[in-house]
Scaffold this active site. Structure first.
Site, PDB file in Angstrom:
ATOM      1  N   LYS A  77      54.828  33.737  44.856  1.00  0.00           N
ATOM      2  CA  LYS A  77      54.711  34.826  44.172  1.00  0.00           C
ATOM      3  C   LYS A  77      55.664  36.044  44.560  1.00  0.00           C
ATOM      4  O   LYS A  77      55.532  36.266  45.737  1.00  0.00           O
ATOM      5  CB  LYS A  77      53.451  35.211  43.927  1.00  0.00           C
ATOM      6  CG  LYS A  77      53.035  36.315  42.941  1.00  0.00           C
ATOM      7  CD  LYS A  77      51.569  36.612  42.483  1.00  0.00           C
ATOM      8  CE  LYS A  77      51.404  37.765  41.571  1.00  0.00           C
ATOM      9  NZ  LYS A  77      50.085  37.683  41.064  1.00  0.00           N
ATOM     10  N   ASP A 188      40.470  42.647  36.448  1.00  0.00           N
ATOM     11  CA  ASP A 188      41.063  42.376  35.372  1.00  0.00           C
ATOM     12  C   ASP A 188      40.976  41.035  34.622  1.00  0.00           C
ATOM     13  O   ASP A 188      42.095  40.465  34.399  1.00  0.00           O
ATOM     14  CB  ASP A 188      42.634  42.557  35.774  1.00  0.00           C
ATOM     15  CG  ASP A 188      43.798  42.508  34.705  1.00  0.00           C
ATOM     16  OD1 ASP A 188      43.358  42.924  33.680  1.00  0.00           O
ATOM     17  OD2 ASP A 188      44.592  42.320  34.961  1.00  0.00           O
ATOM     18  N   ASN A 193      44.152  35.038  33.026  1.00  0.00           N
ATOM     19  CA  ASN A 193      44.288  34.778  34.414  1.00  0.00           C
ATOM     20  C   ASN A 193      42.988  33.989  34.770  1.00  0.00           C
ATOM     21  O   ASN A 193      42.729  34.201  35.928  1.00  0.00           O
ATOM     22  CB  ASN A 193      44.286  36.245  35.187  1.00  0.00           C
ATOM     23  CG  ASN A 193      43.454  37.028  34.760  1.00  0.00           C
ATOM     24  OD1 ASN A 193      42.198  36.849  34.255  1.00  0.00           O
ATOM     25  ND2 ASN A 193      43.756  38.359  34.776  1.00  0.00           N
ATOM     26  N   ASP A 205      45.524  35.997  39.753  1.00  0.00           N
ATOM     27  CA  ASP A 205      45.959  37.162  39.855  1.00  0.00           C
ATOM     28  C   ASP A 205      44.894  38.419  40.090  1.00  0.00           C
ATOM     29  O   ASP A 205      44.111  39.081  39.579  1.00  0.00           O
ATOM     30  CB  ASP A 205      46.210  37.435  38.528  1.00  0.00           C
ATOM     31  CG  ASP A 205      47.560  37.026  37.854  1.00  0.00           C
ATOM     32  OD1 ASP A 205      48.213  36.397  38.723  1.00  0.00           O
ATOM     33  OD2 ASP A 205      47.753  36.374  36.840  1.00  0.00           O
TER      34      ASP A 205
END
Length: 254
Positions: A77, A188, A193, A205
């Site tokens: 990532k 989130d 995700n 994430d």
């Protein structure tokens, strides 16, 4: 004989740095000079053989499938140096006691964010929660386990057609574990995700995930459970945001 890698030669080439001026014109780019240097170090340190194919592309990061020299597969990532907004990230860093001693500036916030996601993934691993396993990090690059096949990454749950009741029950317990065992709130969480890999939901994430001691942790948790129950309710699952919130905050994981 000069035995530099092609990547190192590219970084040091005058044509590369002068014509494109990547140190200044980095908006929307991933491979600026700093990132290329970081990639070079990651490739050396973790014995990366080659970068295979892109897994996902977002506003703030890109993820690649990479092969190591031991034949294992990992996910790399790369956080973009220019698009991770300082003002947006500070909401999730400031107030998290784990990073109180970090001197955070606009120039190093991406590095702190990368370290934060690595730390959060390590906490999920220790709590036996299905998530990518952290392998290492350097600057704005995170190396972790790859979820998927040799042809394609694991799908997001939003792209599935069935098994939603089973997935919700499992995910419900993972959110409980995340809060009560790992001491984290995702902050989130949504159908975008959570991956479905080997018949299990995997939480991804987690860069923005905060300690349960964060002053905004409760608000983030309420937002997470609302997002999750809204999605699963549309898929025909009997669920309720307030009940999920009470379950996560409770003392018994039943």
């Amino acid at each position: 004989m000069n035995d530099k890698s092609a990547l190192k030669q590219l970084i040091e080439s005058d044509e590369f740095s002068n014509r494109l001026n990547l140190d200044r014109k980095t908006y929307g780019l991933v491979f600026d000079r700093r990132t290329l240097n970081a990639m070079y170090e990651v490739i050396k340190k973790y014995n990366v053989d080659y970068i295979d194919f892109p897994i996902s592309s977002g506003k703030e990061s890109l993820i690649f499938n990479v092969k190591l020299r031991d034949k294992s597969t990992k996910a790399m990532k790369i956080y973009k140096m220019s698009t991770l907004k300082f003002s947006n990230t500070m909401e999730y860093i400031k107030g998290d006691y784990r990073f109180d001693k970090e001197k955070i500036t606009r120039s190093n916030v991406v590095y702190v964010w990368t370290q934060k996601e690595y730390t959060n993934l390590q906490s999920l691993k220790n709590a036996a929660i299905h998530a990518p396993k952290p392998y290492g990090f350097y600057k704005n690059i995170l190396l972790m386990s790859y979820l998927g096949t040799s042809r394609s990454p694991a799908p997001q749950i939003k792209d599935l057609n069935d098994n939603f009741n089973e997935i919700y029950i499992k995910l419900r317990s993972y959110i409980w574990k995340m809060y009560n065992k790992a001491g984290l709130v995702h902050a989130d969480l949504s159908e975008y995700n959570i991956l479905y890999y080997r018949k299990e939901p995997y939480i991804i994430d987690v860069g923005q995930s905060v300690s349960t001691k964060h002053p905004m942790a409760d608000e983030f948790l309420k937002r997470d459970v609302t997002n999750i129950t809204t999605f699963f309710h549309k898929k025909g699952v009997e669920c309720d945001a307030s009940k999920l919130y009470d379950y996560v905050k409770g003392d018994i994981n039943d």
